[in-house]
Write an enzyme that holds these catalytic residues in place. Structure first.
Site, PDB file in Angstrom:
ATOM      1  N   ARG A  99       1.041  -1.325  -0.048  1.00 39.09           N
ATOM      2  CA  ARG A  99       0.156  -0.067  -0.029  1.00 39.09           C
ATOM      3  C   ARG A  99       0.828   1.127  -0.034  1.00 39.09           C
ATOM      4  O   ARG A  99       2.172   1.030   0.258  1.00 39.09           O
ATOM      5  CB  ARG A  99      -1.048   0.066   0.887  1.00 39.09           C
ATOM      6  CG  ARG A  99      -0.638  -0.681   2.499  1.00 39.09           C
ATOM      7  CD  ARG A  99       0.439  -0.024   3.201  1.00 39.09           C
ATOM      8  NE  ARG A  99       0.224   1.407   3.403  1.00 39.09           N
ATOM      9  CZ  ARG A  99       1.109   2.309   3.548  1.00 39.09           C
ATOM     10  NH1 ARG A  99       2.458   1.896   3.798  1.00 39.09           N
ATOM     11  NH2 ARG A  99       0.798   3.514   3.880  1.00 39.09           N
ATOM     12  N   GLY A 100       0.170   2.327  -0.084  1.00 39.45           N
ATOM     13  CA  GLY A 100       1.052   3.569  -0.434  1.00 39.45           C
ATOM     14  C   GLY A 100       1.057   3.909  -1.901  1.00 39.45           C
ATOM     15  O   GLY A 100       1.496   3.029  -2.593  1.00 39.45           O
ATOM     16  N   ALA A 101       0.830   5.120  -2.186  1.00 37.52           N
ATOM     17  CA  ALA A 101       0.779   5.581  -3.655  1.00 37.52           C
ATOM     18  C   ALA A 101       1.811   5.120  -4.525  1.00 37.52           C
ATOM     19  O   ALA A 101       1.673   4.626  -5.333  1.00 37.52           O
ATOM     20  CB  ALA A 101       0.248   7.122  -3.603  1.00 37.52           C
TER      21      ALA A 101
ATOM     22  N   ARG B  64      -7.077  -0.221  -7.153  1.00 34.03           N
ATOM     23  CA  ARG B  64      -7.396   0.761  -5.958  1.00 34.03           C
ATOM     24  C   ARG B  64      -7.527   1.994  -6.688  1.00 34.03           C
ATOM     25  O   ARG B  64      -7.309   2.261  -7.758  1.00 34.03           O
ATOM     26  CB  ARG B  64      -6.399   0.883  -4.960  1.00 34.03           C
ATOM     27  CG  ARG B  64      -6.079  -0.289  -4.102  1.00 34.03           C
ATOM     28  CD  ARG B  64      -5.341   0.257  -2.710  1.00 34.03           C
ATOM     29  NE  ARG B  64      -5.979   0.838  -1.869  1.00 34.03           N
ATOM     30  CZ  ARG B  64      -5.535   1.658  -0.732  1.00 34.03           C
ATOM     31  NH1 ARG B  64      -4.210   1.169  -0.597  1.00 34.03           N
ATOM     32  NH2 ARG B  64      -6.110   2.209   0.175  1.00 34.03           N
TER      33      ARG B  64
ATOM     34  N   GLN C 184      -1.822   2.480  10.044  1.00 34.86           N
ATOM     35  CA  GLN C 184      -0.664   2.501   9.396  1.00 34.86           C
ATOM     36  C   GLN C 184       0.637   3.111  10.121  1.00 34.86           C
ATOM     37  O   GLN C 184       1.759   2.897  10.026  1.00 34.86           O
ATOM     38  CB  GLN C 184      -0.692   3.369   8.053  1.00 34.86           C
ATOM     39  CG  GLN C 184      -1.350   2.566   7.052  1.00 34.86           C
ATOM     40  CD  GLN C 184      -2.969   2.834   6.881  1.00 34.86           C
ATOM     41  OE1 GLN C 184      -3.798   3.153   7.845  1.00 34.86           O
ATOM     42  NE2 GLN C 184      -3.666   2.668   5.640  1.00 34.86           N
TER      43      GLN C 184
ATOM     44  N   ASN D 152      -4.983  12.597   0.632  1.00 41.83           N
ATOM     45  CA  ASN D 152      -4.098  11.821   1.384  1.00 41.83           C
ATOM     46  C   ASN D 152      -4.901  10.935   2.505  1.00 41.83           C
ATOM     47  O   ASN D 152      -6.198  11.140   2.302  1.00 41.83           O
ATOM     48  CB  ASN D 152      -3.091  12.543   2.245  1.00 41.83           C
ATOM     49  CG  ASN D 152      -2.002  11.676   2.878  1.00 41.83           C
ATOM     50  OD1 ASN D 152      -1.245  10.587   2.003  1.00 41.83           O
ATOM     51  ND2 ASN D 152      -1.762  11.899   4.107  1.00 41.83           N
ATOM     52  N   LYS D 153      -4.536   9.977   3.417  1.00 41.43           N
ATOM     53  CA  LYS D 153      -5.095   9.286   4.165  1.00 41.43           C
ATOM     54  C   LYS D 153      -6.153  10.081   5.112  1.00 41.43           C
ATOM     55  O   LYS D 153      -5.647  11.075   5.330  1.00 41.43           O
ATOM     56  CB  LYS D 153      -3.903   8.618   4.957  1.00 41.43           C
ATOM     57  CG  LYS D 153      -4.521   7.696   6.093  1.00 41.43           C
ATOM     58  CD  LYS D 153      -5.629   6.507   5.602  1.00 41.43           C
ATOM     59  CE  LYS D 153      -4.719   5.824   4.399  1.00 41.43           C
ATOM     60  NZ  LYS D 153      -5.888   4.991   3.781  1.00 41.43           N
TER      61      LYS D 153
ATOM     62  N   ASP E 220      -1.738  10.948  -2.208  1.00 41.22           N
ATOM     63  CA  ASP E 220      -2.085   9.987  -2.894  1.00 41.22           C
ATOM     64  C   ASP E 220      -2.571  10.499  -4.442  1.00 41.22           C
ATOM     65  O   ASP E 220      -2.556   9.922  -5.203  1.00 41.22           O
ATOM     66  CB  ASP E 220      -3.365   9.181  -2.527  1.00 41.22           C
ATOM     67  CG  ASP E 220      -3.029   8.289  -1.335  1.00 41.22           C
ATOM     68  OD1 ASP E 220      -2.793   8.790  -0.240  1.00 41.22           O
ATOM     69  OD2 ASP E 220      -2.409   7.139  -1.722  1.00 41.22           O
TER      70      ASP E 220
END
Ligand code: MRU
Length: 346
Positions: free
Chosen positions: A52-54, A94, A196, A247-248, A237
């Site tokens: 995960r993570g852009a 995603r 996270q 973002n998150k 992201d």
């Protein structure tokens, strides 16, 4: 060995024939790498957030295309159609991080050419995307650390570290570089519901000997009020041309709180995270994940009266961001001009 030379934890490793993915669902208890030999496997790893993570999602998808070509080129005259179908499958894994679509576009551009050796060509492209991302992180680390000069404390949210990128990290790259220059206090929000921050960020920093203090997300306002932090440093992201940044989930709340308390917000992201096609953040698709990721087990049943709303990103308007740090340069006060000047910058 300086931290610049030292390898950070690796979310992704190309073995020469397969992609090894560190299963982030099992951290910090267990370090388990799974090996993938086809695009189906890589898609599953992204959907289920093993990776995960852009930027890391984009890199994994690029290797997924390389694996697709490897599988189908030798087996079928219709290999291009099969690879195209795999690319569509990877693209559906995603929705929010634009790095995924950016990386797949790079791979499609290679495949659109007449190729003597398609496997070599797509693999070279995937490896370049991976290497360029690491180089961009180091560049952002230095640029961001310049801005943090003199800061006593910083807070980060989610995990925008080596685990979320090719290596070194965006927000955590900035924090790594800043910490090398001067000891700063690092706070990490736990980042509910997927944790996270609690499971990945503080663990990743500890691997590099950087002390970090974990806080409950709900303690952020009180931390800011205490005067302990000067900056919040996060990744992104997707960044719109006007500087609005997805973002998150929870980043927007932090930005609003930061304004109230005179704390500044830095967004560190490579230009592969900029979506040049959208003027503002309203056009960013926000991923809604399964309510069961949020619900306590006792409510996961058909006749339950308790449901959940689980958007996993939010959009912070450019007016709440003090600096956007990219490998092509820094935009201070993005509210004024957006990030458009970076498009053709080198
Ligand atoms: O749902 P995730 O864990 O993929 O979300 C990740 C984030 O929101 C990160 O902050 C963002 O991708 C930047 S990573 C360098």
């Amino acid at each position: 060995m300086t931290m610049q030379n030292k390898l950070t934890v690796q979310a992704l490793q190309w073995t020469g024939t397969a992609l090894k993915v560190l299963d982030q669902r099992q951290l910090p208890e267990k370090i388990v790498y799974d090996e993938y030999n086809d695009a189906d496997g890589v898609t599953e790893a992204i959907v289920n957030m093993r990776v995960r993570g852009a930027p890391a999602i984009g890199i994994a998808a690029a290797y997924g295309v390389a694996l697709s070509v490897r599988k189908h080129y030798a087996q079928s005259n219709h290999w291009r159609q099969k690879v195209t179908a795999d690319i569509a499958m990877l693209a559906a894994s995603r929705p929010t991080a634009v790095n995924l679509f950016w990386a797949l576009d790079q791979m499609k551009a290679v495949l659109a050419k007449q190729l003597d050796n398609p496997m070599a060509a797509v693999l070279a492209c995937a490896e370049k995307i991976h290497a360029d991302d690491i180089a961009a992180n180091h560049k952002m680390g230095e640029l961001g650390a310049d801005i943090l000069d003199g800061a006593k404390g910083v807070m980060t949210h989610c995990n925008a570290g080596a685990l979320a990128t090719g290596g070194y990290g965006t927000a955590l790259g900035v924090i790594r570089s800043a910490y090398q220059r001067q000891r700063i206090d690092v706070y990490a929000g736990e980042t509910r519901p997927w944790l996270q921050g609690a499971r990945l960020t503080v663990w990743e920093l500890a691997q590099d000997g950087i002390p970090a203090t974990l806080i409950a997300d709900s303690a952020a306002a009180w931390l800011m009020k205490s005067g302990a932090i000067d900056w919040i440093v996060v990744g992104a992201d997707r960044i719109a041309a006007n500087g609005d940044a997805a973002n998150k989930i929870g980043t927007y709340s932090l930005a609003v709180l930061a304004k109230q308390h005179g704390v500044k917000l830095m967004v560190a992201a490579p230009t592969s995270t900029i979506d040049w096609n959208i003027d503002n953040g309203d056009k960013i698709e926000i991923e809604q994940r399964n309510k069961n990721e949020l619900l306590p087990a006792c409510y996961i049943k058909e006749d339950s009266l308790v449901s959940a709303w689980n958007p996993v990103f939010d959009v912070t308007p450019a007016e709440l961001i003090s600096a956007i740090v990219t490998e092509r340069g820094v935009i201070l006060n993005p509210f004024e001009q957006g990030v458009r000047s970076l498009k053709n910058a080198i």
